[in-house]
Scaffold this active site. Structure first.
Site, PDB file in Angstrom:
ATOM      1  N   LYS A  43      36.829  12.119  92.773  1.00  0.00           N
ATOM      2  CA  LYS A  43      38.042  12.933  92.780  1.00  0.00           C
ATOM      3  C   LYS A  43      38.246  13.568  91.397  1.00  0.00           C
ATOM      4  O   LYS A  43      38.084  12.892  90.380  1.00  0.00           O
ATOM      5  CB  LYS A  43      39.236  12.019  93.121  1.00  0.00           C
ATOM      6  CG  LYS A  43      40.341  12.748  93.873  1.00  0.00           C
ATOM      7  CD  LYS A  43      41.446  11.804  94.296  1.00  0.00           C
ATOM      8  CE  LYS A  43      42.160  11.315  93.133  1.00  0.00           C
ATOM      9  NZ  LYS A  43      43.366  10.923  92.883  1.00  0.00           N
ATOM     10  N   ARG A  92      35.160   3.989  71.277  1.00  0.00           N
ATOM     11  CA  ARG A  92      35.171   5.050  70.279  1.00  0.00           C
ATOM     12  C   ARG A  92      36.275   4.861  69.252  1.00  0.00           C
ATOM     13  O   ARG A  92      36.051   4.896  68.061  1.00  0.00           O
ATOM     14  CB  ARG A  92      35.376   6.415  70.947  1.00  0.00           C
ATOM     15  CG  ARG A  92      34.130   7.017  71.502  1.00  0.00           C
ATOM     16  CD  ARG A  92      34.438   8.033  72.541  1.00  0.00           C
ATOM     17  NE  ARG A  92      35.102   7.401  73.665  1.00  0.00           N
ATOM     18  CZ  ARG A  92      35.317   7.985  74.828  1.00  0.00           C
ATOM     19  NH1 ARG A  92      34.980   9.239  75.000  1.00  0.00           N
ATOM     20  NH2 ARG A  92      35.887   7.344  75.810  1.00  0.00           N
TER      21      ARG A  92
HETATM   22  P1  ADP Z   1      35.000   5.985  82.334  1.00  0.00           P
HETATM   23  O1  ADP Z   1      35.688   6.984  83.203  1.00  0.00           O
HETATM   24  O2  ADP Z   1      34.590   4.746  83.074  1.00  0.00           O
HETATM   25  O3  ADP Z   1      35.649   5.695  81.029  1.00  0.00           O
HETATM   26  P2  ADP Z   1      33.062   7.574  80.867  1.00  0.00           P
HETATM   27  O4  ADP Z   1      31.908   8.305  81.470  1.00  0.00           O
HETATM   28  O5  ADP Z   1      34.118   8.372  80.223  1.00  0.00           O
HETATM   29  O6  ADP Z   1      33.605   6.677  82.062  1.00  0.00           O
HETATM   30  O7  ADP Z   1      32.541   6.496  79.820  1.00  0.00           O
HETATM   31  C1  ADP Z   1      31.660   5.475  80.176  1.00  0.00           C
HETATM   32  C2  ADP Z   1      31.564   4.508  79.023  1.00  0.00           C
HETATM   33  O8  ADP Z   1      30.942   5.144  77.913  1.00  0.00           O
HETATM   34  C3  ADP Z   1      32.914   3.998  78.500  1.00  0.00           C
HETATM   35  O9  ADP Z   1      32.767   2.655  78.104  1.00  0.00           O
HETATM   36  C4  ADP Z   1      33.178   4.863  77.297  1.00  0.00           C
HETATM   37  O10 ADP Z   1      34.006   4.226  76.345  1.00  0.00           O
HETATM   38  C5  ADP Z   1      31.765   5.039  76.774  1.00  0.00           C
HETATM   39  N1  ADP Z   1      31.635   6.241  75.955  1.00  0.00           N
HETATM   40  C6  ADP Z   1      31.899   7.505  76.317  1.00  0.00           C
HETATM   41  N2  ADP Z   1      31.667   8.354  75.289  1.00  0.00           N
HETATM   42  C7  ADP Z   1      31.245   7.604  74.255  1.00  0.00           C
HETATM   43  C8  ADP Z   1      30.880   7.877  72.894  1.00  0.00           C
HETATM   44  N3  ADP Z   1      30.932   9.104  72.400  1.00  0.00           N
HETATM   45  N4  ADP Z   1      30.515   6.831  72.111  1.00  0.00           N
HETATM   46  C9  ADP Z   1      30.526   5.573  72.621  1.00  0.00           C
HETATM   47  N5  ADP Z   1      30.866   5.245  73.868  1.00  0.00           N
HETATM   48  C10 ADP Z   1      31.232   6.234  74.686  1.00  0.00           C
END
Ligand code: ADP
Length: 163
Positions: A43, A92
């Protein structure tokens, strides 16, 4: 129970250099990293789960130590079905902490043997998120240093379609 597998779940909409950094570093510690694309993130997403899964599969380039899958339902059920016990997540900034803390506590409460391990972002990726990449891309900014080349191309295609 396999102690050498880490499940790395997320929306990955789209997969960024920050995600890749966590996968690469995860592989230094675990034998296998499973990138698990959440189906319940369909979604409001820009890319469908299938598009995301296909893109990531191409990016990990047949590395036998990386699996790319999608999952539905409770994460802990998926982790248990994979006979794994470690969820890998990235952090982050402090702003990530509250949500991640809740999620980890909840998952551990629902399934005691499942542990969430956090990896701090590399400084170069600290400000990177899928949403900021989408925003910059949508506005015509250069995203080539934030995402793999394939993702940049697919993003461009999406935004051109939308015009
Ligand atoms: P969600 O919707 O489950 O948060 P994301 O795709 O946004 O999914 O993120 C997946 C994982 O990767 C999360 O644990 C997020 O904190 C981590 N993550 C995303 N971007 C970064 C980054 N730039 N550096 C470190 N970890 C990251």
């Amino acid at each position: 129970m396999n102690r050498h597998i880490a499940i790395y779940p997320g929306s990955f909409d789209p997969f960024t250099n920050g995600h890749m950094d966590i996968v690469k570093r995860g592989l230094e510690i675990f034998d296998t990293v499973v990138i698990a694309v959440a189906r319940n993130s369909e979604k409001d997403s820009l890319f469908s789960v299938n598009e995301r899964t296909e893109m990531i599969t191409e990016l990990v380039n047949n590395n036998p130590r990386v699996q790319v899958e999608s999952f539905d339902g409770l994460l802990v059920d998926y982790v248990t079905a994979k006979e794994a016990r470690v969820i890998l997540r990235g952090l982050r900034a402090v702003t990530d902490f509250e949500f991640e803390f809740q999620l980890a506590q909840m998952n551990h409460t629902v399934c005691e043997q499942v542990e969430t391990l956090f990896m701090m972002t590399s400084p170069a990726c600290a400000y990177l998120s899928s949403s900021i990449v989408k925003e910059v891309g949508r506005l015509g900014g250069d995203i080539s240093s934030f995402v793999p080349k394939l993702v940049a191309e697919k993003l461009l295609e999406k935004f051109n379609q939308a015009d």
